[in-house]
Design a protein around this motif. Structure first.
Motif, PDB file in Angstrom:
ATOM      1  N   UNK A 206       0.924  -1.216   0.053  1.00 41.22           N
ATOM      2  CA  UNK A 206      -0.024  -0.120  -0.013  1.00 41.22           C
ATOM      3  C   UNK A 206       1.059   1.235   0.160  1.00 41.22           C
ATOM      4  N   UNK A 207       0.504   2.107  -1.076  1.00 42.84           N
ATOM      5  CA  UNK A 207       1.452   3.459  -1.179  1.00 42.84           C
ATOM      6  C   UNK A 207       3.021   3.066  -1.313  1.00 42.84           C
ATOM      7  N   UNK A 208       3.195   2.031  -1.882  1.00 47.20           N
ATOM      8  CA  UNK A 208       4.834   1.916  -2.046  1.00 47.20           C
ATOM      9  C   UNK A 208       5.233   1.145  -1.087  1.00 47.20           C
ATOM     10  N   UNK A 209       4.544   0.606  -0.124  1.00 52.22           N
ATOM     11  CA  UNK A 209       5.317  -0.039   1.193  1.00 52.22           C
ATOM     12  C   UNK A 209       4.536  -1.487   1.446  1.00 52.22           C
ATOM     13  N   UNK A 210       5.450  -2.320   1.631  1.00 49.38           N
ATOM     14  CA  UNK A 210       5.066  -3.612   2.059  1.00 49.38           C
ATOM     15  C   UNK A 210       4.691  -3.762   3.674  1.00 49.38           C
TER      16      UNK A 210
END
Length: 306
Positions: A206-210
């Protein structure tokens, strides 16, 4: 001890003000079927392109079989197979000519290309222009082009997007076979049932993060969500059901009736099933536990994503 086919550590990629990938860390074992999940705009495709060596990261380390895929590493090209989210084939080439062309890039002979065409069930469409194939057939051709040189790891970006249920199931069978032959498979998808059925482990982005990584079943167990027991409406009233559950020691359960189904949400389904059975109210019985979709929604939220 398992061997990592791919390791990513602290990977970042920014486009202007948008942080598309923000510190992604992954370890994918050899022979694993690995899924990267997330809503639209989560950074799945950018992450996959960085792992493949198609796109340069701003920061971070990627090792593919112990080697860096960027800048493009000729030693890795024969070991990697790629199916992009959208594929375009040459208008004038037939299906057979298309896969033979991709095979020639890796010095693979025509017989092996034709064998792969048969493997994905497209032999009878060999003379059909590639751009005239149906959606499912085009996806199979795209995957075949990525497999024709017998790679060790295959990257698939939403391979079943937009396909009808039958075409999706057929592709699942193909992907299972590919993995069972010992290949590592990494795919992005927003179909949660697909990931739950196919993947050994998944990472939710989500939003570039794991946000979370693990086997689908383990992630579901961690959720500790309610079990929902439903029966056809009209067998017991909600008021009576609540009274019976309280008497059975399951008063913490919630009861709802929408006119079609009477649904009880509880963490202790045993007493609920006993009550329903004792009162002959089992018509239309359905028991539903938490799924990977529940995990996904808890981690990423429920707001609409364009």
């Amino acid at each position: 001890m398992t061997t990592a086919a791919l390791v990513a550590d602290g990977v970042r990629k920014r486009y202007g003000d948008i942080q598309a990938v923000d510190g992604v860390c992954l370890r994918i074992e050899a022979g694993e079927f690995y899924g990267i999940l997330g809503p639209n705009g989560a950074g799945k495709t950018t992450t996959l392109e960085i792992l493949e060596g198609v796109r340069e990261p701003d920061e971070g380390r990627i090792e593919l079989f112990g080697k860096s895929p960027w800048p493009r590493n000729p030693e890795l090209l024969t070991r990697i197979g790629v199916q992009f989210q959208a594929s375009s084939f040459f208008d004038k080439l037939t299906t057979r000519e298309t896969i033979r062309l991709f095979a020639s890039f890796h010095r693979v002979d025509a017989r092996q290309a034709d064998a792969m065409l048969e493997r994905v069930g497209l032999t009878e469409f060999g003379k059909v222009p590639a751009d005239k194939l149906s959606g499912g057939q085009a996806q199979r051709l795209s995957i075949a082009c990525g497999l024709v040189h017998d790679p060790e790891i295959v990257f698939l970006d939403e391979p079943t997007a937009g396909l009808d249920p039958q075409a999706r199931r057929n592709l699942w069978d193909l992907l299972r076979d590919v993995n069972q032959e010992g290949r590592t498979v990494v795919l992005t998808t927003h179909y949660l049932d697909e990931a739950e059925i196919l993947c050994d482990r998944v990472s939710v982005m989500e939003r570039g993060r794991v946000l979370r990584t693990g086997p689908p079943a383990a992630l579901v167990r961690e959720l500790d969500d309610m079990v929902r027991v439903s029966v056809e409406s009209g067998q017991l009233t909600p008021v009576l059901m609540r009274e019976l559950l309280a008497a059975a020691g399951a008063g913490d359960a919630t009861v709802e009736d929408d006119g079609v189904s009477l649904t009880v949400a509880t963490r202790t389904p045993g007493p609920v099933l006993s009550v329903l059975g004792d009162h002959g109210a089992l018509r239309g019985l359905e028991v539903r536990g938490a799924t990977l979709e529940d995990v996904f929604l808890q981690l990423t939220g429920r707001e609409y994503r364009a």
